[in-house]
Design an enzyme around this catalytic site. Structure first.
Site, PDB file in Angstrom:
ATOM      1  CG  HIS A 165     -46.626  18.279  30.992  1.00  0.00           C
ATOM      2  ND1 HIS A 165     -46.140  18.431  32.136  1.00  0.00           N
ATOM      3  CD2 HIS A 165     -47.080  19.545  30.565  1.00  0.00           C
ATOM      4  CE1 HIS A 165     -46.249  19.739  32.814  1.00  0.00           C
ATOM      5  NE2 HIS A 165     -46.998  20.434  31.813  1.00  0.00           N
ATOM      6  CE1 TYR A 214     -45.263  13.280  39.049  1.00  0.00           C
ATOM      7  CE2 TYR A 214     -46.142  12.482  41.088  1.00  0.00           C
ATOM      8  CZ  TYR A 214     -46.205  12.795  39.701  1.00  0.00           C
ATOM      9  OH  TYR A 214     -47.476  12.721  39.025  1.00  0.00           O
ATOM     10  N   PRO A 219     -53.031   9.499  45.104  1.00  0.00           N
ATOM     11  CG  PRO A 219     -53.045  11.462  46.074  1.00  0.00           C
ATOM     12  CD  PRO A 219     -53.122  10.247  46.642  1.00  0.00           C
ATOM     13  CE  LYS A 227     -51.314   5.607  35.874  1.00  0.00           C
ATOM     14  NZ  LYS A 227     -51.258   6.710  35.073  1.00  0.00           N
ATOM     15  CE1 TYR A 276     -46.955  10.405  36.682  1.00  0.00           C
ATOM     16  CE2 TYR A 276     -46.963  11.394  34.307  1.00  0.00           C
ATOM     17  CZ  TYR A 276     -47.402  11.411  35.864  1.00  0.00           C
ATOM     18  OH  TYR A 276     -47.569  12.842  36.195  1.00  0.00           O
TER      19      TYR A 276
END
Ligand code: FAD
Ligand code: DHB
Length: 390
Positions: A72, A201, A293, A297, A385
């Site tokens: 991704h 998200y 979550p 990570k 990220y």
């Protein structure tokens, strides 16, 4: 039995460490209290950083992940009825993440360990580390009505948050820091195509939502829920309805729904135990630290701990140097705290906190607005990220 490194726990950290050490000719045994079937059936994380992918490659267990995993290059922040794409690849000079379930990663590691003939003891009870402060550590455990003993040079405590390793350390030698969040995540797996090619998200007045996936035909969706929520109160229909309400209209309309085949609630916490080495006992992964979550990570931190410990043990056995062992805790914790900070920040920015007033709400809106108008702010998000360097 005698081995060089005795590993407690057959989760991702114990398995990855065992595989790397095995490839380097260092003998291990893994001892776990659960059954093989139980371990293979657990559904947890889904997003791997490049560092984790590199470790899987180095361990020689990356073939299926490379074939079936989904690279991704970005994800979407959804709020205020719209999407804002975070271009991970563009913002980090070509870094990406890999969507590949923890269940699959565990299956690959267990399969390779078995093919290589390295021992794992399942369903061991009363696993106890001994004498790790001296020079002759050993483990004991009970199985089939007998107590067994494993002598070793080092013990790796890879036994998760509820394991024995951290608890075996005298209270005065360890410090813990904890933050518990006032909500949980209700998650489902469903054999339906993901609503979008990339993760979403979502910040919404009804609470956070996350659209993730395991493959092009299997979706993993989460919604923020109250801590005392009961799973039996959530029919599939109610879950889909609530998820749709928290997404921008174009996603809600495109969403394909179907029966779920896994549904669970996870509480959210940040937790760190310091230090992470006690003589010849090392804490690794969730045994030492937990993150909420948001930001994916947990598993990746377990992998970066393994990277540092593996290299420290290599230096010990191959170069006769204890420099890496002595530095383990400090090196690992420096990276851990940055991931704790990032996970807390993502959680704070995206969830509805029951006690939040107008001030907290306005700050959250300003944070999201800043992120969507500042390349510098987006870059900070993206570099965290995809994973900070080891
Ligand atoms: P674990 O995976 O916990 O493995 C520990 C192993 O030790 C287990 O096999 C256990 O059986 C064994 N063990 C425990 N106690 C003992 C004992 N006394 N004796 C012997 N063996 C013992 N992370 C994300 O990034 N994204 C997510 O969506 C996500 N979802 C999660 C959902 C849940 C419900 C949980 C619990 C965690 C989730 N995580 C997620 C976190 C991620 O799964 C963990 O960070 C990761 O599993 C850590 O790996 P580990 O090997 O350190 O510990
Ligand atoms: C998943 C979990 C996460 O916590 C996250 O941030 C992204 C993906 C998942 O389970 O797919």
């Amino acid at each position: 039995m005698r081995v060089q490194v005795a590993i407690i726990g057959s989760g991702p950290s114990g398995l990855l460490l065992g595989q790397l050490l095995g490839k380097a000719g260092i003998e291990t045994v893994i001892v776990d209290r659960s059954s093989r079937e139980h371990i293979l059936g657990r559904v947890r994380a889904g997003v791997l950083e490049e560092g984790t992918v590199a470790l899987m490659n180095r361990a020689g267990v990356a073939a299926r992940m490379q074939a079936e995993g989904l690279p991704h290059d970005g994800f979407s922040l959804a709020f205020d009825g719209r999407d804002h794409r975070i271009d991970l690849f563009g913002l980090t000079s070509g870094k990406r993440v890999m969507v590949y379930g923890q269940t699959e990663l565990t299956r690959d590691l267990i399969g390779q360990r078995e093919a290589d003939g390295h021992p794992t003891i399942y369903e061991a009870s009363n696993v106890t580390p001994h004498d790790f402060d001296g020079t002759t550590p050993y483990l004991t455990y009970d199985k089939d009505g007998k107590t067994h003993r494993i002598d070793c040079d080092f013990i790796a405590g890879c036994d998760g948050f509820h394991g024995v390793s951290r608890k075996a350390v005298p209270e005065k030698a360890i410090r813990t820091v904890e933050k518990v969040y006032p909500f949980g995540w209700l998650g489902i797996l469903s054999e339906v195509p993901p609503v979008s090619d990339e993760l979403i998200y979502a910040n919404h007045a009804r609470g956070f939502a996350l659209c993730s996936m395991r493959s092009r035909t299997r979706s993993r969706y989460y919604i923020q829920c109250a801590l005392d929520e009961k799973i039996e109160n959530w029919s599939d229909a109610r879950f889909w309805d609530e998820l749709r309400r928290r997404l921008p209209a174009h996603h809600a309309e495109a969403m394909v729904t179907g029966p779920s085949f896994e549904k669970s609630i996870a509480p959210l916490r940040s937790f760190v135990a310091e230090p992470m080495r006690f003589g010849r006992l090392f804490l690794v992964g969730d045994a030492a630290h937990i993150v909420p979550p948001t930001g994916a990570k947990g598993l990746n931190l377990a992998a970066s701990d393994v990277h540092y410990l593996f290299n420290a043990l290599l230096e010990h056995y191959h170069d006769r140097s204890n420099a890496g062992i002595d530095a383990y805790s400090v090196r690992v914790l420096a990276r851990v705290w940055k991931a704790v900070r990032f996970s807390w920040w993502m959680t704070t920015m995206l969830h509805r906190f029951p006690e939040a007033g107008d001030f907290e709400q306005k700050i959250q809106e300003a944070e999201l607005d800043y992120l969507t108008h500042s390349r510098a702010a987006e870059t900070v998000l993206a570099e965290n990220y995809v994973g900070l360097p080891y």
